[in-house]
Design a protein around this motif. Structure first.
Motif, PDB file in Angstrom:
ATOM      1  N   MET A   2       0.830  -1.189   0.000  1.00 46.91           N
ATOM      2  CA  MET A   2       0.000   0.000   0.000  1.00 46.91           C
ATOM      3  C   MET A   2       0.871   1.247   0.000  1.00 46.91           C
ATOM      4  O   MET A   2       1.837   1.347   0.753  1.00 46.91           O
ATOM      5  N   GLU A   7      -3.163   4.893   2.650  1.00 44.04           N
ATOM      6  CA  GLU A   7      -3.455   4.140   3.873  1.00 44.04           C
ATOM      7  C   GLU A   7      -4.754   4.578   4.538  1.00 44.04           C
ATOM      8  O   GLU A   7      -5.596   3.748   4.890  1.00 44.04           O
ATOM      9  N   LYS A   8      -4.943   5.866   4.716  1.00 42.82           N
ATOM     10  CA  LYS A   8      -6.156   6.367   5.377  1.00 42.82           C
ATOM     11  C   LYS A   8      -7.401   5.995   4.569  1.00 42.82           C
ATOM     12  O   LYS A   8      -8.405   5.557   5.131  1.00 42.82           O
ATOM     13  N   TYR A  10      -7.884   3.429   2.435  1.00 42.56           N
ATOM     14  CA  TYR A  10      -8.180   1.999   2.479  1.00 42.56           C
ATOM     15  C   TYR A  10      -8.659   1.530   3.856  1.00 42.56           C
ATOM     16  O   TYR A  10      -9.235   0.455   3.969  1.00 42.56           O
ATOM     17  N   ARG A  11      -8.440   2.322   4.867  1.00 45.06           N
ATOM     18  CA  ARG A  11      -8.942   1.991   6.209  1.00 45.06           C
ATOM     19  C   ARG A  11     -10.283   2.666   6.502  1.00 45.06           C
ATOM     20  O   ARG A  11     -10.882   2.429   7.553  1.00 45.06           O
ATOM     21  N   SER A  12     -10.763   3.492   5.581  1.00 39.47           N
ATOM     22  CA  SER A  12     -11.983   4.263   5.823  1.00 39.47           C
ATOM     23  C   SER A  12     -13.235   3.388   5.753  1.00 39.47           C
ATOM     24  O   SER A  12     -13.285   2.379   5.051  1.00 39.47           O
ATOM     25  N   LYS A  13     -14.247   3.825   6.485  1.00 33.20           N
ATOM     26  CA  LYS A  13     -15.537   3.139   6.471  1.00 33.20           C
ATOM     27  C   LYS A  13     -16.149   3.199   5.074  1.00 33.20           C
ATOM     28  O   LYS A  13     -16.751   2.233   4.604  1.00 33.20           O
ATOM     29  N   TRP A  15     -14.622   3.264   2.108  1.00 30.95           N
ATOM     30  CA  TRP A  15     -14.012   2.281   1.216  1.00 30.95           C
ATOM     31  C   TRP A  15     -14.443   0.868   1.588  1.00 30.95           C
ATOM     32  O   TRP A  15     -14.790   0.072   0.728  1.00 30.95           O
ATOM     33  N   ARG A  16     -14.433   0.545   2.860  1.00 32.42           N
ATOM     34  CA  ARG A  16     -14.806  -0.815   3.280  1.00 32.42           C
ATOM     35  C   ARG A  16     -16.241  -1.137   2.866  1.00 32.42           C
ATOM     36  O   ARG A  16     -16.515  -2.234   2.385  1.00 32.42           O
ATOM     37  N   ARG A  19     -16.231  -1.504  -1.015  1.00 29.69           N
ATOM     38  CA  ARG A  19     -15.550  -2.758  -1.370  1.00 29.69           C
ATOM     39  C   ARG A  19     -16.437  -3.964  -1.091  1.00 29.69           C
ATOM     40  O   ARG A  19     -16.591  -4.844  -1.943  1.00 29.69           O
TER      41      ARG A  19
END
Length: 103
Positions: A2, A7-8, A10-13, A15-16, A19
């Protein structure tokens, strides 16, 4: 690996959630080979300039569900390594043509 700027994201609500919904919409199958999917891939590579634009980073039209092998081929296709799908190793370690691939 990554990229630090991502990084921020891909860790966000956001994006999750995106995805996970995309994964379900593709029935969990790789869109290239049909194997079980693993990675939701951005077809437009994310950059520091576009990562905060949801029309790029969260747009289902710009995503693709890939298995690990297809994702690796996508990201390493420009490497100097040559990968062939028409050969394999036999039980003795010799490189041979896969059956059905001969001309």
């Amino acid at each position: 690996m990554m990229k630090p700027f991502a990084e921020k994201f891909y860790r966000s609500k956001q994006w999750r959630s995106c995805r996970d919904a995309f994964f379900v919409s593709k029935f969990g199958m790789c869109e290239r080979c049909g194997d079980p999917g693993k990675i939701v891939h951005h077809t437009v590579y994310l950059t520091p300039e576009n990562i905060n634009d949801p029309m790029i980073s969260l747009n289902h039209e710009l995503l693709e569900l890939l298995c690990q092998d297809c994702h690796n081929k996508e990201h390493h296709a420009s490497d100097n390594n040559v990968v062939r799908d028409d050969v394999m190793f036999d039980e003795s370690g010799n490189l041979i043509q896969k059956k059905g691939e001969e001309e």
